[in-house]
Enzyme design. Structure first.
Site, PDB file in Angstrom:
ATOM      1  N   ARG A 194      12.875   8.032 -21.103  1.00  0.00           N
ATOM      2  CA  ARG A 194      13.517   8.805 -22.290  1.00  0.00           C
ATOM      3  C   ARG A 194      14.554   9.524 -22.053  1.00  0.00           C
ATOM      4  O   ARG A 194      15.098  10.174 -23.193  1.00  0.00           O
ATOM      5  CB  ARG A 194      12.304   9.099 -23.094  1.00  0.00           C
ATOM      6  CG  ARG A 194      11.329   8.049 -23.620  1.00  0.00           C
ATOM      7  CD  ARG A 194      10.092   8.332 -24.215  1.00  0.00           C
ATOM      8  NE  ARG A 194       9.177   8.833 -23.016  1.00  0.00           N
ATOM      9  CZ  ARG A 194       7.723   9.383 -23.353  1.00  0.00           C
ATOM     10  NH1 ARG A 194       7.588   9.794 -24.525  1.00  0.00           N
ATOM     11  NH2 ARG A 194       7.191   9.826 -22.306  1.00  0.00           N
ATOM     12  N   GLY A 199       0.621   5.733 -12.417  1.00  0.00           N
ATOM     13  CA  GLY A 199      -0.219   6.782 -13.179  1.00  0.00           C
ATOM     14  C   GLY A 199      -0.486   8.022 -12.407  1.00  0.00           C
ATOM     15  O   GLY A 199      -0.383   8.168 -11.107  1.00  0.00           O
ATOM     16  N   GLY A 244      -3.840  13.132 -24.688  1.00  0.00           N
ATOM     17  CA  GLY A 244      -5.269  12.950 -24.325  1.00  0.00           C
ATOM     18  C   GLY A 244      -6.052  13.801 -24.913  1.00  0.00           C
ATOM     19  O   GLY A 244      -5.803  15.119 -25.178  1.00  0.00           O
TER      20      GLY A 244
HETATM   21  C1  UD1 Z   1      -0.727  13.096 -19.360  1.00  0.00           C
HETATM   22  C2  UD1 Z   1      -2.134  13.128 -19.453  1.00  0.00           C
HETATM   23  C3  UD1 Z   1      -2.625  13.247 -20.921  1.00  0.00           C
HETATM   24  C4  UD1 Z   1      -2.180  14.851 -21.498  1.00  0.00           C
HETATM   25  C5  UD1 Z   1      -0.271  14.716 -21.325  1.00  0.00           C
HETATM   26  C6  UD1 Z   1      -0.021  16.406 -21.366  1.00  0.00           C
HETATM   27  C7  UD1 Z   1      -2.799  11.467 -17.896  1.00  0.00           C
HETATM   28  C8  UD1 Z   1      -3.322  10.082 -17.818  1.00  0.00           C
HETATM   29  N1  UD1 Z   1      -2.514  11.712 -19.290  1.00  0.00           N
HETATM   30  O1  UD1 Z   1       0.019  12.188 -20.389  1.00  0.00           O
HETATM   31  O2  UD1 Z   1      -3.928  13.590 -21.059  1.00  0.00           O
HETATM   32  O3  UD1 Z   1      -2.406  15.145 -22.804  1.00  0.00           O
HETATM   33  O4  UD1 Z   1      -0.186  14.602 -20.052  1.00  0.00           O
HETATM   34  O5  UD1 Z   1       1.457  16.241 -21.319  1.00  0.00           O
HETATM   35  O6  UD1 Z   1      -2.796  12.051 -17.147  1.00  0.00           O
HETATM   36  N2  UD1 Z   1       3.672  11.227 -12.943  1.00  0.00           N
HETATM   37  C9  UD1 Z   1       3.702  10.977 -11.743  1.00  0.00           C
HETATM   38  N3  UD1 Z   1       3.527   9.686 -11.282  1.00  0.00           N
HETATM   39  C10 UD1 Z   1       3.045   8.454 -12.255  1.00  0.00           C
HETATM   40  C11 UD1 Z   1       2.832   8.808 -13.557  1.00  0.00           C
HETATM   41  C12 UD1 Z   1       3.283  10.160 -13.770  1.00  0.00           C
HETATM   42  O7  UD1 Z   1       4.162  11.541 -10.876  1.00  0.00           O
HETATM   43  O8  UD1 Z   1       2.939   7.584 -11.663  1.00  0.00           O
HETATM   44  C13 UD1 Z   1       4.122  12.466 -13.241  1.00  0.00           C
HETATM   45  C14 UD1 Z   1       5.118  12.468 -14.314  1.00  0.00           C
HETATM   46  O9  UD1 Z   1       6.359  12.695 -13.670  1.00  0.00           O
HETATM   47  C15 UD1 Z   1       4.910  13.895 -15.093  1.00  0.00           C
HETATM   48  C16 UD1 Z   1       3.078  13.726 -15.104  1.00  0.00           C
HETATM   49  O10 UD1 Z   1       3.080  13.087 -13.949  1.00  0.00           O
HETATM   50  O11 UD1 Z   1       5.447  15.016 -14.558  1.00  0.00           O
HETATM   51  C17 UD1 Z   1       2.778  13.349 -16.394  1.00  0.00           C
HETATM   52  O12 UD1 Z   1       2.787  11.993 -16.611  1.00  0.00           O
HETATM   53  P1  UD1 Z   1       3.165  11.265 -17.883  1.00  0.00           P
HETATM   54  O13 UD1 Z   1       3.679  10.014 -17.891  1.00  0.00           O
HETATM   55  O14 UD1 Z   1       4.261  12.099 -18.629  1.00  0.00           O
HETATM   56  O15 UD1 Z   1       1.828  11.587 -18.677  1.00  0.00           O
HETATM   57  P2  UD1 Z   1       1.534  11.633 -20.364  1.00  0.00           P
HETATM   58  O16 UD1 Z   1       1.214  10.447 -20.815  1.00  0.00           O
HETATM   59  O17 UD1 Z   1       2.329  12.443 -20.927  1.00  0.00           O
END
Ligand code: UD1
Ligand code: CA
Length: 460
Positions: free
Chosen positions: A15, A81, A142
């Site tokens: 995004r 994830g 979440g």
């Molecule tokens: C996540 C939480 C959610 C919380 C929110 C707060 C989970 C499943 N959900 O959701 O409960 O309310 O953050 O902001 O954890 N990332 C990786 N590898 C991946 C996926 C993500 O490194 O495979 C990193 C992203 O770069 C980011 C962080 O993890 O820095 C969070 O990931 P994102 O997809 O933004 O999670 P949210 O949907 O925001």
């Protein structure tokens, strides 16, 4: 407590609509990941593991440039994830530590909340501690599920919420802490049977709770600081929050800001008492102001030292220069790198100075270029003076000794020296040394023609 911190920085950042990986986008001139790393460092962890993925090489390059033995990177090959991301970090973690998970896209994460989270984990002897927050509008986050006696029984992601769960206002910041042995034991139990088909780190809460383990929570005071950046709109709002915090700190320390909402610091600003900063200035790198320094509107100042009682007038741009006391600069002056301006130097409008030393009391009021020059004390540089420092291949220096008067529209063809007290008449091109006390002038004979008729346009 042996602390090990995992920072998730692998996400795609779709995004952002950018070729730059999300975590390298800047807040206050510094990549978001660096903000989080700096906060993490303040907790004195024995190790920090940055999980990289999308454009991993670029993120890893930034980390390795820090040359910090505490920080290492682990690659998550596919973004499946947050639990999968933490799994990629496991080989770096030890059996007997406390692990904290932070997000690289949350640059304002407050240190105090993290400290409270660690204290709570320890005091409650909990298996997991979550940083949560109560929000009027919990959309997108979440939700924290609590049982009949208030204990946490799990976290549901918005996309998996029932109608009732959607109304829960306590949300998950994403930041957690837990003993590494709990993480090693429970992480493999997380599956991807959910709306997004991802491995959710948040499932840990439910898994631990159903095992009879205790899950503790710390509620953050200011959720603004825990808001993640997923798009440019959020990036801009995080930037403003950060700038406001810096402005508030400076105001508290006694700096007068004409308008704290129109102030940008992308680096550090040290200052004495009674400094004034007008609107729309930008400070980058390390800027040091003495006492009673005044900065006019619209100035851009990078890596400069400006000593006591100096006045910088509007729209001055300066970098890597040292200004001593009572200097007066601008408006519309440009100081390029490498200048030292002694006490009471004046550099006025449309004057460019580069790699030069100007002695005390020297004045260059208007429209001049002073490059690679060594100028003594009390020298007057007339309007339109140019040091011709470049012959097309090399740079040469111009030396002007004390008390010289340089008339307007003078060219000094470097290398050249003007000795003490010499006078250069207006319009002179100086190509050889001017002796002390001498007058030099190059002035072709003027021609006067009486009654001269200028050409006229013929009327049609
Ligand atoms: C996540 C939480 C959610 C919380 C929110 C707060 C989970 C499943 N959900 O959701 O409960 O309310 O953050 O902001 O954890 N990332 C990786 N590898 C991946 C996926 C993500 O490194 O495979 C990193 C992203 O770069 C980011 C962080 O993890 O820095 C969070 O990931 P994102 O997809 O933004 O999670 P949210 O949907 O925001
Ligand atoms: Ca996020």
């Amino acid at each position: 407590m042996k602390l090990e911190i995992v920072i998730l920085a692998a996400g795609l950042g779709k995004r952002m609509h950018s070729s730059l990986p999300k975590v390298l986008h800047q807040v206050a001139g510094k990549p978001m990941l660096l903000h989080v790393l700096e906060t993490a460092k303040q907790l004195n962890p024995r190790k920090i593991v940055v999980v990289t993925g999308h454009q991993g090489e670029r993120v890893e390059a930034l980390v390795s440039a820090l040359n910090d033995p505490v920080i290492e990177c682990r690659r998550q090959t596919e973004q499946r994830g947050t639990a999968d991301a933490v799994r990629a970090a496991l080989p770096s973690l030890s059996e007997d530590s406390t692990v904290m998970v932070l997000y690289a896209d949350t640059p304002l994460t407050p240190l105090a909340d993290l400290q409270r989270l660690l204290e709570t984990l320890e005091c409650d002897q909990a298996q997991l501690a979550l940083l949560t927050c109560l929000l009027e509008d919990p959309t997108g986050y979440g939700r924290i599920k609590r049982g009949p006696y208030g204990s946490i029984v799990g976290i549901v992601e918005e996309k998996d919420c029932t109608e009732a769960e959607r109304r829960i206002q306590e949300i998950n910041s994403g930041i957690i802490a837990l003993p590494s042995k709990v993480l090693f034991k429970q992480l493999p139990r997380i599956d991807c049977s959910n709306a997004q088909g991802e491995y959710y780190l948040t499932d840990l809460a439910g898994i631990i709770a159903s095992d009879g383990g205790s899950v503790a929570a710390v509620q953050a005071d200011d959720f603004e600081l825990l808001s993640g950046v997923n798009n440019k709109l959020q990036l801009a709002s995080v930037e403003r929050i950060y700038q406001e915090m810096q402005a508030e700190r400076l105001l508290t320390e006694g700096v007068t800001l004409a308008d704290p909402t129109r102030f940008d610091l992308r680096g550090t600003l040290e200052h004495g008492d009674d400094c004034f900063i007008d609107i729309n200035c930008i400070f980058t790198g390390r800027v040091v102001l003495g006492s009673n320094v005044s900065i006019g509107a619209g100035c851009v100042i990078s890596d400069c030292v400006i000593e006591d009682n100096s006045v910088i007038s509007p729209y001055t741009v300066m970098e890597k220069s040292h200004l001593k006391q009572r200097t007066t600069i601008g408006p519309f002056a440009r100081l390029r790198p490498g200048n030292t301006l002694e006490d009471e130097v004046h550099v006025g409008n449309f004057v460019e100075v580069k790699n030069s030393h100007l002695g005390s009391g020297t004045k260059a009021g208007h429209l001049s270029y002073l490059g690679d020059s060594d100028i003594g004390q009390n020298v007057n540089i007339g309007a339109g003076t140019i040091t011709c420092n470049y012959d097309g291949a090399h740079k040469h220096r111009t030396a002007i000794e004390d008390d010289v008067f340089v008339g307007s529209d003078t060219q000094l063809v470097a290398p050249v020296t003007v000795r003490q007290g010499a006078t250069i008449a207006a319009g002179t091109t100086v190509t050889a040394e001017v002796p002390a006390g001498a007058l030099v002038l190059t002035r072709p004979q003027a021609v006067y023609k009486a009654g001269y008729q200028r050409p006229r346009k013929e009327k049609k």
